[in-house]
Each structure stands twice: as structure tokens, then as C-alpha cells.
Design an enzyme around this catalytic site. Structure first.
Site, PDB file in Angstrom:
ATOM      1  N   LYS A 230       0.784  -1.139  -0.139  1.00 41.09           N
ATOM      2  CA  LYS A 230       0.048  -0.181   0.070  1.00 41.09           C
ATOM      3  C   LYS A 230       1.134   1.325  -0.085  1.00 41.09           C
ATOM      4  O   LYS A 230       1.886   1.499   0.788  1.00 41.09           O
ATOM      5  CB  LYS A 230      -0.760   0.038   1.290  1.00 41.09           C
ATOM      6  CG  LYS A 230      -1.563   1.244   1.608  1.00 41.09           C
ATOM      7  CD  LYS A 230      -2.845   1.355   0.770  1.00 41.09           C
ATOM      8  CE  LYS A 230      -3.434   2.934   1.181  1.00 41.09           C
ATOM      9  NZ  LYS A 230      -3.873   3.168   2.399  1.00 41.09           N
ATOM     10  N   HIS A 271      -3.221   4.833  -2.444  1.00 38.61           N
ATOM     11  CA  HIS A 271      -4.200   5.832  -2.262  1.00 38.61           C
ATOM     12  C   HIS A 271      -3.893   7.016  -2.883  1.00 38.61           C
ATOM     13  O   HIS A 271      -2.617   7.509  -3.101  1.00 38.61           O
ATOM     14  CB  HIS A 271      -3.698   6.285  -0.608  1.00 38.61           C
ATOM     15  CG  HIS A 271      -4.300   7.632  -0.190  1.00 38.61           C
ATOM     16  ND1 HIS A 271      -5.368   7.496   0.623  1.00 38.61           N
ATOM     17  CD2 HIS A 271      -4.029   8.746  -0.409  1.00 38.61           C
ATOM     18  CE1 HIS A 271      -5.565   9.052   0.624  1.00 38.61           C
ATOM     19  NE2 HIS A 271      -4.694   9.676   0.142  1.00 38.61           N
ATOM     20  N   HIS A 291      -9.605   5.252  -3.769  1.00 34.22           N
ATOM     21  CA  HIS A 291     -10.544   6.736  -3.630  1.00 34.22           C
ATOM     22  C   HIS A 291     -10.661   7.239  -4.934  1.00 34.22           C
ATOM     23  O   HIS A 291     -11.665   7.326  -5.567  1.00 34.22           O
ATOM     24  CB  HIS A 291     -10.043   7.560  -2.595  1.00 34.22           C
ATOM     25  CG  HIS A 291      -9.595   6.707  -1.230  1.00 34.22           C
ATOM     26  ND1 HIS A 291     -10.243   6.011  -0.618  1.00 34.22           N
ATOM     27  CD2 HIS A 291      -8.103   6.717  -0.665  1.00 34.22           C
ATOM     28  CE1 HIS A 291      -9.496   5.609   0.386  1.00 34.22           C
ATOM     29  NE2 HIS A 291      -8.259   6.092   0.181  1.00 34.22           N
ATOM     30  N   ASP A 363     -12.951   1.488   2.890  1.00 38.43           N
ATOM     31  CA  ASP A 363     -12.321   2.386   3.962  1.00 38.43           C
ATOM     32  C   ASP A 363     -13.032   2.102   5.267  1.00 38.43           C
ATOM     33  O   ASP A 363     -12.716   3.116   6.112  1.00 38.43           O
ATOM     34  CB  ASP A 363     -12.119   3.839   3.703  1.00 38.43           C
ATOM     35  CG  ASP A 363     -10.741   4.459   3.711  1.00 38.43           C
ATOM     36  OD1 ASP A 363      -9.920   3.693   4.517  1.00 38.43           O
ATOM     37  OD2 ASP A 363     -10.415   5.526   3.607  1.00 38.43           O
TER      38      ASP A 363
HETATM   39 ZN   LIG Z   1      -8.030   3.860   3.751  1.00 42.02          ZN
END
Ligand SMILES: [Zn+2]
Length: 452
Positions: A230, A271, A291, A363
Site C-alpha cells: 500500500k 491511495h 478513492h 475504507d
Molecule cells: Zn484507507
């Protein structure tokens, strides 16, 4: 002294859960070039037969009535019309005559060890050990909500890796976890810790600046157990002092991360809110954008061109519209939350309309764990059919996880991860907010139908 009383079914559950761990060990062994077969060690197991009123084929949308799903060990061995599957001595039968059965759901963006309150100054009081125990509670809630697999993208101090291993060992009840360990990011970025003045020398464990440093960090998180990498490509909402529109890692840094991660067999989740960061992350070859709330048309076109998945995390916006003022969102993040929430649906709808690949993600942690299925109705509101929304949490999520993880389908040879609901979720997707039966790896974790 025994801390827990184990029922026989719990002991069986433990054995079944631990076999996923064995399978994972086999995968690791294969990667290491060691010949090793887990299946040779598995004892012959008796059958569980689910007799279901309806079974949904999530690839086609077809609903077949009166089906039998035969489970041996932790996998499905047969799906056939119920009349063709004769009962055998020793079968365990589960009758779900009024229910619709579909694959267990997959959430590609969770933070099981986090609560909203652990992301601000309040969080400085919480030890990692305590966060792992929050995670144990949240893992159970998430599984009972119908999510049999999660991709957990960011936790402190490898609490997520510990939780994953505890679930695999049968010590804790929860979904299968594909876990990242600490998220990688730049100094002062969304994935750093920006809460304290310099004298404290306080920083996030995933911080790395420059090509060599990010290569080292990728290798380090894999060393300590990361299944997926991530990264933070732009600023974020719940972090202090950064801007969701601003790019953080450079294109060169992200290319280096992706090259190392892919060479070592890991996918990369980025992200990203702002348009430039979305574009750079996609061009660097990341597997998913998380997102994407402040994308522009050029960023959307880049995702489409490169086949990059979008994991939209939209329900949190609706939740915060109603709950922001009484939530634990820190003061320094409230305006950022309002701005991003106001833009997210419009921009993500453009991506849906452009045909960008979508995998379901929530999330959860920003809102209470267990409400994950609230995400579905937003996708439908933005133009997806209910079936397409279900596919984001099954076949699309499975595709994004990769072939190492045999989840997301009800087919012989796949894990017996399945859920049951009343009614037809391809007509009303909000039915998935009320999952009544949950099986993972052939073990039953919830059966409201048996209570009647
Ligand atoms: Zn997150």
C-alpha cells in the site's frame, strides 16, 4: 488453563481455518522453489450439503432454484440440482429453502485494526497491541456482515499481519485477510505521522524518500509479511497538514515500488485523490487506485487506458454527510472531509461511465466496521446495475487480488466461502446489508435461518 471453551464445531472451524494458513504456506513454499503439497496432509473429510432455494451465478446473474452445494473440507466439490444430490451417511445438511446463496463478499479496502479515534491525537494513547485487539473485534463484525475476504491496506506496526496470522491459526474469528503492513509514503505525507513537533522525532514506519529508500521499504514490508503493498500517491483527508490534491511520491519513486513489488509477487494499491497523483500512479503500473475522489478527465482516461482498477470507497461520504459533526473526525480534517465528500460521487460516476474497472472497497474504520455493505447502493445510485455492483465485490475483487486467492466464485475447487440473504439482491442490492448466513472455508459463522 484454557481461556476459551471450545465447542466441537469451533474445533472443526479451527482446523478448517488453519488449512487456509497451510495453503498460504504452500504458496510461499512454491515461491521459494520448494516442492511441497499441503493437500497430501489433509485428512479425508465428510461432506456438508447446503440445500438452497436459489443460487446466484455472479458471472451471469442467473438465479437457479433448488440447488445443492456440496462441500468437502474447506472447498466446494459440486453444485447441482438438489434432486440429483442424494444424501449420504454422515452428511451434515444445511437447509436454506427460502434464501438466495451467493459467494462471500470481498472488501478491497479495510483497516480492521483502526477506529476513527485512533487516527488523531486520541490515537497516540492507544498501543499497537490494543489496536490488534480492536482488530479482533472488527474482524468478527466484518465476517458476520458477509465479508469473507478483506484486503487490509494500512495498519500500525504490523498489527494487521498479526491479526491475519491469528485468524489463519484459528485463534480469532474473521475474514481471510490479504494484508499490507504499514503503508509507504513520503516524509510529511498522508502515510506519515504529522501530529507532534520535531523534538519527538515521530514518524510513520512506512516513510521512505527516494528510489533506494522506497526499494528498501518494499523489501522490508514483504520481509515482515505483507501480501500487498500500500502506498500514498497523494495527500489525504484524515492526516494533519497535507493536501489531498497534492502528489506525494514522484513518478520515479512509484515506478521503483511497482517494479520491486511485482518482481516479488505482490500487487500495489495506491491511495490517491488528486488528478496528477492518480495519473502518475497508474502510469507507474500500480494495480489499483484507492478513492480517486478528485480525479479529472485525463486521470480517468489514464486508468481506462492502463486497465488500472478503481476502489471507490464512497459510502463514507454519505455517512459523513450525516455524522461529521458528532464523529471523531479531528478538527484539522473536517473541511477536507467536506470538500472531498462533495466531489467524490461526481468524479467516480465519470469513471463508471468511462468503463474504468471497479473493485469494491469501503475504507471501513472511517465509519463503523460491519456497515461495509452500505457501499453497494451508492454504486447503483451512480448507474451500476445491482449485478454489476455485486460483481465488484466478487469477480472483480478476485481478479484484483490475483490467482493466489481462490475466492469470489461458487464453483467446484474454490473455497466454500458463501453467504445467504432473503430475496433477490440483483433486484434490490440493499438486501446485502442484511446477510443472514455466513460460511467461510466450509465452516458456518452465522446462521439466522437456524434460529427460526
Ligand atoms: Zn484507507
Amino acid at each position: 488453563m484454557k481461556l476459551f471453551k471450545h465447542s466441537r464445531s469451533y474445533a472443526r472451524t479451527r482446523r478448517r481455518i488453519s488449512r487456509w494458513g497451510t495453503d498460504f504456506a504452500a504458496i510461499v513454499a512454491i515461491f521459494a522453489g520448494i516442492a511441497f503439497t499441503a493437500s497430501a496432509q489433509a485428512p479425508a473429510s465428510k461432506r456438508t450439503v447446503i440445500r438452497a432455494g436459489r443460487v446466484l451465478n455472479v458471472r451471469t446473474g442467473e438465479l437457479r432454484t433448488n440447488q445443492a452445494i456440496v462441500i468437502e473440507g474447506e472447498k466446494i466439490s459440486q453444485i447441482a440440482p438438489s434432486a440429483e444430490v442424494k444424501a449420504a451417511v454422515g452428511d451434515t445438511t444445511i437447509d436454506l429453502p427460502d434464501a438466495t446463496v451467493l459467494p462471500g463478499l470481498i472488501d478491497m479496502h479495510t483497516h480492521l485494526t483502526f477506529e476513527l479515534s485512533s487516527l488523531s491525537y486520541e490515537g497516540l494513547k492507544i498501543s499497537t497491541a490494543r489496536e490488534a485487539l480492536h482488530g479482533a473485534r472488527n474482524a468478527r463484525r466484518t465476517l458476520e456482515a458477509g465479508f469473507t475476504t478483506v484486503r487490509n491496506v494500512g495498519a500500525k506496526d504490523y498489527a494487521d499481519i498479526a491479526l491475519r496470522d491469528a485468524i489463519n491459526d484459528g485463534d480469532v474469528i474473521g475474514p481471510r485477510m490479504v494484508a499490507s503492513g504499514p503503508a509507504l509514503g513520503i516524509t510529511g505525507g498522508h502515510c506519515d505521522e504529522n501530529l507532534l513537533p520535531p523534538a519527538f522525532h515521530f514518524f510513520g514506519e512506512g516513510v521512505a524518500d527516494g528510489v533506494e529508500a522506497v526499494q528498501h521499504k518494499v523489501r522490508e514490508v514483504i520481509k515482515y509479511g505483507a501480501d500487498v503493498i500500500k502506498i500514498c500517491a497523494t495527500g489525504g483527508v484524515l492526516s494533519k497538514g497535507d493536501d489531498p490534491n497534492a502528489s506525494q511520491f514522484t513518478l520515479e519513486e512509484m515506478k521503483a515500488i511497482v517494479a520491486d513489488a511485482h518482481r516479488l509477487g505482490r500487487k500495489v494499491a495506491a491511495h490517491a485523490h488528486g488528478a496528477e497523483g492518480v495519473r502518475w500512479a497508474s502510469e507507474a503500473g500500480v494495480d489499483s487506485i484507492e478513492h480517486g475522489h478528485l480525479m479529472d478527465d485525463a486521470a480517468i482516461a489514464t486508468l481506462k487506458k492502463n486497465g488500472t482498477y478503481l476502489v471507490p470507497t464512497l459510502f463514507l461520504g454519505e455517512y459523513m454527510e450525516k455524522n461529521l459533526d458528532r464523529s471523531d473526525v479531528p478538527e484539522y480534517s473536517k473541511q477536507k472531509m467536506r470538500d472531498v465528500a462533495a466531489a467524490m460521487q461526481k468524479n467516480v460516476k465519470k469513471a463508471f461511465d468511462a468503463g474504468v474497472k471497479v473493485a469494491f472497497g469501503t475504507d471501513a474504520a472511517v465509519y463503523p466496521h460491519g456497515l461495509n455493505a452500505g457501499e453497494f447502493h451508492v454504486y447503483v445510485k451512480l448507474g451500476m446495475t445491482p449485478l454489476a455492483a455485486i460483481q465488484t465485490a466478487t469477480i472483480n475483487a478476485s481478479d484484483l487480488l490475483g490467482p493466489r486467492f481462490a475466492v469470489g466464485f461458487l464453483e467446484p475447487g474454490k473455497f466454500a466461502d458463501l453467504i445467504a440473504v432473503d430475496g433477490d439482491p440483483t433486484k434490490d442490492v440493499t438486501i446485502l446489508e442484511h446477510v443472514k448466513f455466513v460460511m467461510k472455508g466450509g465452516a458456518v459463522y452465522k446462521n439466522d435461518y437456524a434460529k427460526r
